[in-house]
Motif scaffolding. Structure first.
Motif, PDB file in Angstrom:
ATOM      1  N   PHE A   1       0.825  -1.206   0.000  1.00 52.90           N
ATOM      2  CA  PHE A   1       0.000   0.000   0.000  1.00 52.90           C
ATOM      3  C   PHE A   1       0.861   1.259   0.000  1.00 52.90           C
ATOM      4  O   PHE A   1       0.498   2.266  -0.613  1.00 52.90           O
ATOM      5  N   ARG A   2       1.982   1.238   0.697  1.00 51.65           N
ATOM      6  CA  ARG A   2       2.863   2.406   0.682  1.00 51.65           C
ATOM      7  C   ARG A   2       3.429   2.638  -0.714  1.00 51.65           C
ATOM      8  O   ARG A   2       3.531   3.787  -1.171  1.00 51.65           O
ATOM      9  N   LEU A   3       3.807   1.557  -1.415  1.00 47.62           N
ATOM     10  CA  LEU A   3       4.279   1.701  -2.789  1.00 47.62           C
ATOM     11  C   LEU A   3       3.156   2.216  -3.689  1.00 47.62           C
ATOM     12  O   LEU A   3       3.382   3.095  -4.534  1.00 47.62           O
ATOM     13  N   PHE A   4       1.946   1.691  -3.513  1.00 53.20           N
ATOM     14  CA  PHE A   4       0.816   2.145  -4.317  1.00 53.20           C
ATOM     15  C   PHE A   4       0.586   3.644  -4.153  1.00 53.20           C
ATOM     16  O   PHE A   4       0.364   4.357  -5.138  1.00 53.20           O
ATOM     17  N   LYS A   5       0.637   4.128  -2.919  1.00 55.41           N
ATOM     18  CA  LYS A   5       0.297   5.521  -2.650  1.00 55.41           C
ATOM     19  C   LYS A   5       1.453   6.473  -2.947  1.00 55.41           C
ATOM     20  O   LYS A   5       1.267   7.511  -3.593  1.00 55.41           O
ATOM     21  N   GLN A   6       2.650   6.148  -2.490  1.00 54.61           N
ATOM     22  CA  GLN A   6       3.756   7.096  -2.575  1.00 54.61           C
ATOM     23  C   GLN A   6       4.470   7.066  -3.918  1.00 54.61           C
ATOM     24  O   GLN A   6       5.042   8.082  -4.323  1.00 54.61           O
ATOM     25  N   THR A   7       4.462   5.943  -4.612  1.00 51.35           N
ATOM     26  CA  THR A   7       5.235   5.820  -5.853  1.00 51.35           C
ATOM     27  C   THR A   7       4.341   5.705  -7.085  1.00 51.35           C
ATOM     28  O   THR A   7       4.537   6.434  -8.066  1.00 51.35           O
ATOM     29  N   LEU A   8       3.360   4.819  -7.043  1.00 48.30           N
ATOM     30  CA  LEU A   8       2.524   4.573  -8.218  1.00 48.30           C
ATOM     31  C   LEU A   8       1.342   5.521  -8.327  1.00 48.30           C
ATOM     32  O   LEU A   8       0.634   5.502  -9.334  1.00 48.30           O
ATOM     33  N   GLY A   9       1.090   6.347  -7.316  1.00 53.90           N
ATOM     34  CA  GLY A   9       0.051   7.361  -7.409  1.00 53.90           C
ATOM     35  C   GLY A   9      -1.363   6.830  -7.288  1.00 53.90           C
ATOM     36  O   GLY A   9      -2.267   7.300  -7.991  1.00 53.90           O
ATOM     37  N   TRP A  10      -1.565   5.867  -6.406  1.00 53.20           N
ATOM     38  CA  TRP A  10      -2.902   5.276  -6.255  1.00 53.20           C
ATOM     39  C   TRP A  10      -3.936   6.311  -5.816  1.00 53.20           C
ATOM     40  O   TRP A  10      -5.071   6.333  -6.296  1.00 53.20           O
ATOM     41  N   THR A  11      -3.565   7.200  -4.909  1.00 50.23           N
ATOM     42  CA  THR A  11      -4.505   8.190  -4.379  1.00 50.23           C
ATOM     43  C   THR A  11      -4.374   9.551  -5.044  1.00 50.23           C
ATOM     44  O   THR A  11      -4.942  10.531  -4.558  1.00 50.23           O
ATOM     45  N   VAL A  12      -3.656   9.638  -6.145  1.00 50.77           N
ATOM     46  CA  VAL A  12      -3.472  10.929  -6.819  1.00 50.77           C
ATOM     47  C   VAL A  12      -4.743  11.405  -7.522  1.00 50.77           C
ATOM     48  O   VAL A  12      -5.166  12.553  -7.349  1.00 50.77           O
ATOM     49  N   PRO A  13      -5.433  10.574  -8.316  1.00 53.66           N
ATOM     50  CA  PRO A  13      -6.629  11.074  -9.017  1.00 53.66           C
ATOM     51  C   PRO A  13      -7.758  11.373  -8.035  1.00 53.66           C
ATOM     52  O   PRO A  13      -8.051  10.577  -7.140  1.00 53.66           O
ATOM     53  N   LYS A  14      -8.382  12.504  -8.189  1.00 55.88           N
ATOM     54  CA  LYS A  14      -9.541  12.880  -7.378  1.00 55.88           C
ATOM     55  C   LYS A  14     -10.792  12.681  -8.234  1.00 55.88           C
ATOM     56  O   LYS A  14     -11.392  13.638  -8.722  1.00 55.88           O
ATOM     57  N   VAL A  15     -11.161  11.429  -8.420  1.00 54.88           N
ATOM     58  CA  VAL A  15     -12.287  11.099  -9.290  1.00 54.88           C
ATOM     59  C   VAL A  15     -13.595  11.233  -8.511  1.00 54.88           C
ATOM     60  O   VAL A  15     -13.627  11.154  -7.284  1.00 54.88           O
ATOM     61  N   ARG A  16     -14.678  11.436  -9.239  1.00 52.39           N
ATOM     62  CA  ARG A  16     -15.998  11.612  -8.631  1.00 52.39           C
ATOM     63  C   ARG A  16     -16.808  10.317  -8.627  1.00 52.39           C
ATOM     64  O   ARG A  16     -17.643  10.114  -7.748  1.00 52.39           O
ATOM     65  N   ASP A  17     -16.579   9.456  -9.590  1.00 51.72           N
ATOM     66  CA  ASP A  17     -17.376   8.251  -9.737  1.00 51.72           C
ATOM     67  C   ASP A  17     -16.658   7.078  -9.076  1.00 51.72           C
ATOM     68  O   ASP A  17     -15.472   6.852  -9.332  1.00 51.72           O
ATOM     69  N   PRO A  18     -17.331   6.284  -8.230  1.00 53.11           N
ATOM     70  CA  PRO A  18     -16.681   5.107  -7.637  1.00 53.11           C
ATOM     71  C   PRO A  18     -16.181   4.106  -8.679  1.00 53.11           C
ATOM     72  O   PRO A  18     -15.173   3.438  -8.459  1.00 53.11           O
ATOM     73  N   ALA A  19     -16.877   4.009  -9.809  1.00 44.95           N
ATOM     74  CA  ALA A  19     -16.419   3.092 -10.854  1.00 44.95           C
ATOM     75  C   ALA A  19     -15.059   3.522 -11.412  1.00 44.95           C
ATOM     76  O   ALA A  19     -14.215   2.679 -11.722  1.00 44.95           O
ATOM     77  N   SER A  20     -14.831   4.824 -11.517  1.00 45.50           N
ATOM     78  CA  SER A  20     -13.532   5.311 -11.984  1.00 45.50           C
ATOM     79  C   SER A  20     -12.439   5.006 -10.964  1.00 45.50           C
ATOM     80  O   SER A  20     -11.308   4.661 -11.328  1.00 45.50           O
ATOM     81  N   ALA A  21     -12.774   5.118  -9.682  1.00 41.41           N
ATOM     82  CA  ALA A  21     -11.803   4.783  -8.640  1.00 41.41           C
ATOM     83  C   ALA A  21     -11.449   3.299  -8.680  1.00 41.41           C
ATOM     84  O   ALA A  21     -10.278   2.924  -8.518  1.00 41.41           O
ATOM     85  N   ASP A  22     -12.453   2.442  -8.906  1.00 40.60           N
ATOM     86  CA  ASP A  22     -12.181   1.009  -9.017  1.00 40.60           C
ATOM     87  C   ASP A  22     -11.314   0.711 -10.230  1.00 40.60           C
ATOM     88  O   ASP A  22     -10.388  -0.111 -10.162  1.00 40.60           O
ATOM     89  N   LEU A  23     -11.599   1.367 -11.337  1.00 36.94           N
ATOM     90  CA  LEU A  23     -10.807   1.154 -12.547  1.00 36.94           C
ATOM     91  C   LEU A  23      -9.353   1.544 -12.328  1.00 36.94           C
ATOM     92  O   LEU A  23      -8.436   0.803 -12.696  1.00 36.94           O
ATOM     93  N   TRP A  24      -9.129   2.700 -11.714  1.00 33.15           N
ATOM     94  CA  TRP A  24      -7.754   3.149 -11.452  1.00 33.15           C
ATOM     95  C   TRP A  24      -7.047   2.182 -10.492  1.00 33.15           C
ATOM     96  O   TRP A  24      -5.855   1.906 -10.641  1.00 33.15           O
TER      97      TRP A  24
END
Length: 284
Positions: free
Chosen positions: A159-182
């Protein structure tokens, strides 16, 4: 190299809508020089041959088949598993049962016995007992739970690699489906890093210690993934030239405002066990 190329082709086949843009966006995440801080910056990389409009359209309207991707990502360690249905644990008035009044209930579940055949260092493994609150589980349900247990130590670093390096939490999407896709794209990117581990060279910083061969961390594998990518399969098609859309006329109002959601509220709870017992006695 063949395993990595086969995975990339099968991953591309899991993308049903906006496949080319989503595939190249995943490659841009893998080949970025540093941590991912913006999706727009990914569109400026050579691996992403489309504009930022295609990227936003892919994130908002793209789609992949989750079940097919799960089968692609699945891996089964060697282990012996036994399960017993409708077994209940002995509950105590602690934790989530602090506020319970009266006799504690019987909660039936599934008891799982896990025995791994081999551990690092030729250690003799002892059986591990797991319990799940779900009853009537199939063999696939049992496998999902013990595999998640074996991977529990990797969760924090992953999870630390996902967030700090791969940008898991970077997109501020509005739709939950877009968050799942990312999220699925990030998982697929991380899987490619694991597959490419024995193929990558150690491009370490001057202050970093040399790593053993085939033991690179995913962050170090990512530094040299750009050199591996050109040797693997790239099934995404070449972008077609197009013209930008007309957009909204100047001065007109937005007739499709984005939905807004109120933030949730938390309830203040007692901080000590003694205070919990005292309040429980007052309530009778």
């Amino acid at each position: 190299m063949g395993v990595l190329s086969r995975f990339r082709v099968e991953f591309y086949e899991c993308l049903y809508t906006r496949a080319d843009a989503l595939f190249e966006l995943t490659d841009a995440v893998l080949c970025a020089d540093g941590p991912v801080t913006s999706l727009v910056e990914l569109t400026l990389m050579a691996e992403h041959r489309r504009g930022h409009g295609a990227m936003y359209d892919a994130v908002n309207h793209g789609w992949l088949e989750p079940r097919r991707l799960r089968r692609l990502l699945a891996s089964t360690p060697t282990a012996e598993v036994l399960a017993w249905d409708r077994m209940h644990p002995r509950l105590q008035a602690r934790g989530p049962w602090l506020d319970h009044c009266g006799e504690l209930p019987l909660i039936h579940g599934t008891l799982i016995r896990l025995k791994v055949k081999h551990l690092p260092g030729d250690r003799d493994p002892k059986p591990v007992w797991l319990w799940s609150s779900k009853t009537g589980m199939t063999s696939e349900d049992v496998d999902l739970r013990w595999q998640a247990f074996l991977r529990r130590f990797d969760l924090e670093h992953t999870f630390r690699l996902f967030k700090q390096t791969l940008g898991w939490t970077v997109p501020k999407v509005r739709d939950p489906a877009s968050a799942d896709l990312w999220s699925w794209l990030i998982i697929a990117a991380h899987t490619q890093l694991r597959i490419a581990r024995p193929l990558a060279e150690d491009l370490r910083r001057p202050w970093e210690r040399p790593a053993e061969p085939r033991r690179l961390t995913p962050a170090r594998v990512r530094r040299g993934f750009r050199h591996l990518r050109v040797k693997t399969a790239r099934p995404a098609g070449v972008p077609r030239p197009s013209r930008p859309g007309p957009g909204r006329p100047p001065g007109s109002k937005n007739r499709r405002p984005a939905p807004r959601h109120e933030p949730g509220k938390t309830v203040k709870r007692a901080e000590t066990l003694t205070e919990h017992v005292r309040l429980k006695q007052l309530r009778g």
